[in-house]
Design a protein around this motif. Structure first.
Motif, PDB file in Angstrom:
ATOM      1  N   VAL A   1      -4.177   1.594   7.429  1.00  0.00           N
ATOM      2  CA  VAL A   1      -4.953   0.384   7.133  1.00  0.00           C
ATOM      3  C   VAL A   1      -4.380  -0.800   7.933  1.00  0.00           C
ATOM      4  CG1 VAL A   1      -5.630  -1.242   5.314  1.00  0.00           C
ATOM      5  CG2 VAL A   1      -5.640   1.217   4.862  1.00  0.00           C
ATOM      6  N   ALA A   2      -3.054  -0.848   8.034  1.00  0.00           N
ATOM      7  CA  ALA A   2      -2.429  -1.920   8.816  1.00  0.00           C
ATOM      8  C   ALA A   2      -2.856  -1.839  10.278  1.00  0.00           C
ATOM      9  CB  ALA A   2      -0.906  -1.818   8.708  1.00  0.00           C
TER      10      ALA A   2
ATOM     11  N   GLY B   1      -0.992   3.241   4.034  1.00  0.00           N
ATOM     12  CA  GLY B   1      -0.725   1.829   4.339  1.00  0.00           C
ATOM     13  C   GLY B   1      -0.606   1.557   5.824  1.00  0.00           C
ATOM     14  N   ASP B   2       0.061   2.462   6.545  1.00  0.00           N
ATOM     15  CA  ASP B   2       0.219   2.252   7.985  1.00  0.00           C
ATOM     16  C   ASP B   2      -1.117   2.342   8.712  1.00  0.00           C
ATOM     17  OD1 ASP B   2       0.188   4.988   7.274  1.00  0.00           O
ATOM     18  OD2 ASP B   2       1.050   5.554   9.205  1.00  0.00           O
TER      19      ASP B   2
ATOM     20  N   MET C   1       0.818  -1.220   0.000  1.00  0.00           N
ATOM     21  CA  MET C   1       0.000   0.000   0.000  1.00  0.00           C
ATOM     22  C   MET C   1       0.845   1.260   0.000  1.00  0.00           C
ATOM     23  SD  MET C   1      -3.465  -0.535   2.152  1.00  0.00           S
ATOM     24  CE  MET C   1      -4.032   1.020   1.491  1.00  0.00           C
ATOM     25  N   GLY C   2       2.093   1.151   0.473  1.00  0.00           N
ATOM     26  CA  GLY C   2       2.973   2.321   0.426  1.00  0.00           C
ATOM     27  C   GLY C   2       3.347   2.904   1.777  1.00  0.00           C
ATOM     28  N   GLY C   3       2.885   2.279   2.855  1.00  0.00           N
ATOM     29  CA  GLY C   3       3.246   2.748   4.190  1.00  0.00           C
ATOM     30  C   GLY C   3       2.809   4.181   4.427  1.00  0.00           C
ATOM     31  N   MET C   4       3.675   4.966   5.057  1.00  0.00           N
ATOM     32  CA  MET C   4       3.290   6.345   5.380  1.00  0.00           C
ATOM     33  C   MET C   4       3.455   7.293   4.200  1.00  0.00           C
ATOM     34  SD  MET C   4       6.269   7.468   8.074  1.00  0.00           S
ATOM     35  CE  MET C   4       5.742   9.180   8.142  1.00  0.00           C
TER      36      MET C   4
END
Lengths: 107, 348
Positions: free
Chosen positions: A23-24, A20-21, A13-16
């Protein structure tokens, strides 16, 4: 390390860089599957699901809401400061802040 | 006749004709369906996979909108093993801000719960410092690694020495003692890291010592989630098939030996897992198309059986990724895309 980077580019998702972070966090805290977790975050951010993986849109959203950005210059929230904003935004207690709040005299 | 450039399971290049490619896909898929007693691939799946391997692209990715969340095992250890002069806290920020990681994982260099126990106070301090300077969810990870409990390094007789002597009863008794000790260590270390603020605990390489390893992890997870409701635990497996090194162990009435991913995930859910990580081993003597079709069949069955998020393991040697420390991106990206899109995955 090429493996981690390749997966991030192919499927992540691409993290920050994006959301993404966030959703995680929802997956971990609520055990939601990906579609429900994405929808939860999109609803809280008042954006569409497809915007969650757009680094241009998400950079603006993150900067506006203080959720942590890739190049945090002066007077921008960083690290644990962002986590307070994320907790408030997502609407559930985050385990990473429990001990911090006790140690800082906030709880 | 044009050939399709791909690789074997050991990473070496190979060219396959369309007919060879289709046969490898069918053979791999049918092997998994036969072993797991699950549905094989459909004609639509074969069309997707044929096109995937016929493409000339060096690198491919999921369609926009199909992205998933990534979790990691041995998070901070993987930078350390490259002899980079960095601290674990720096490694976490590198993952988060340079690698596009959705989650990050702190771990000890001896990636097992038993050696973490005597130094857990130091690990808590590091984790609490890391939480101050990072943004992404931070997991703490280690392996149950029941092998550390056998003599001369541990307290129990080695079942792998007893079994060849025909001492089956003694071997089983030793495994049962090992399970009790390992559960205590897993619970002790995980509870400490949870109380320090870990966003999740990763039980990694579960089942490496067979069914006792799997049972110890399930029991530890059950204890932890009972004591800490809502605690996030990811369970990542060691192999596709739970080896019956004990052979007569059960959880909630289900025999553990012989379980494939679609059976494993059901027990993980019952024990309280938040995320399940299935493994399908890569066969080095077969092509990546064979391995990928086989992996899709197993992992799709697991994903369909799951109520919790499923993050398939796709590191070196599992998930149709070649057994090579630096997997070539041509096959790795194809495996990544296909597994996410054909198995309805929630993460990797």
């Amino acid at each position: 390390m090429g493996m981690a980077i390749a997966h991030a580019q192919a499927s992540g998702m691409g993290g920050m860089r994006t959301a993404g972070d966030l959703v995680a966090r929802v997956q971990l805290a609520k055990g939601l599957r990906i579609r429900e977790a994405k929808q939860y975050v999109a609803d809280r951010l008042h954006i569409s699901v497809i915007d969650l993986v757009d680094p241009v849109i998400m950079s603006e959203v993150r900067a506006e809401l203080g959720l942590g950005i890739m190049m945090p210059l002066g007077k921008t929230p960083k690290g644990v400061e962002c986590k307070f904003n994320i907790e408030r935004l997502l609407g559930f207690e985050m385990n990473c802040l429990k001990t911090f709040k006790v140690n800082a005299g906030l709880a | 006749m044009s050939k399709n450039y791909t690789r074997m399971g050991d990473g070496s290049p190979v060219e396959l004709t369309d007919a060879e490619l289709r046969k490898d896909l069918e053979d791999g898929a049918n092997d998994a369906a036969d072993r797991g007693k699950v549905p094989s691939l459909t004609e639509e799946d074969y069309k997707y996979l044929m096109e995937l391997f016929q493409r000339k692209d060096r690198f491919v990715g999921v369609d926009v909108g199909n992205e998933v969340v990534l979790t990691y095992d041995e998070g901070t250890l993987k930078l350390k093993r490259h002899a980079l002069l960095e601290d674990r806290l720096q490694a976490l920020t590198i993952y988060e801000r340079l690698f596009g990681a959705d989650t990050i994982e702190l771990c000890h260099v001896d990636y097992s719960y038993k050696p973490v126990k005597p130094i857990v106070g130091y690990e808590q301090g590091s984790l609490e410092m890391a939480l101050l300077m990072t943004h992404a969810p931070l997991l703490y990870g280690a392996m149950p690694n029941l092998g550390l409990y056998t003599q001369p390094d541990g307290p129990c007789p080695n079942p792998m020495e007893l079994l060849p002597q025909g001492k089956i009863k003694e071997a089983r008794e030793s495994y049962e003692a090992i399970i009790k000790d390992s559960v205590k260590d897993i619970v002790f270390a995980s509870a400490a890291m949870h109380e320090s603020g870990a966003d999740g605990i990763n039980f990694d390489t579960v089942g490496a010592s067979g069914d006792p390893d799997f049972l110890a992890s399930l029991l530890a997870m059950e204890q932890l989630t009972t004591k800490y409701p809502g605690m996030a635990i990811e369970m990542g497996m060691a192999g596709e098939f739970v080896l019956g090194t004990h052979g007569d162990l059960y959880y909630d009435g289900t025999r553990l030996a012989g379980l494939y991913p679609h059976g494993q995930v059901v027990l993980a859910e019952k024990a309280g897992a938040t995320i399940f990580g299935p493994v399908v081993n890569t066969n080095t003597d077969r092509s990546i198309p064979w391995n990928l079709a086989r992996t899709v069949v197993f992992v799709r069955a697991c994903s369909k059986a799951a109520k919790i998020p499923v993050h398939a393991n796709m590191g070196m040697g599992v998930g149709a990724v070649p057994v090579w420390d630096y997997p070539p991106v041509d096959v790795l990206s194809r495996a990544s895309k296909a597994l996410v899109e054909l198995c309805d995955l929630d993460g990797l």
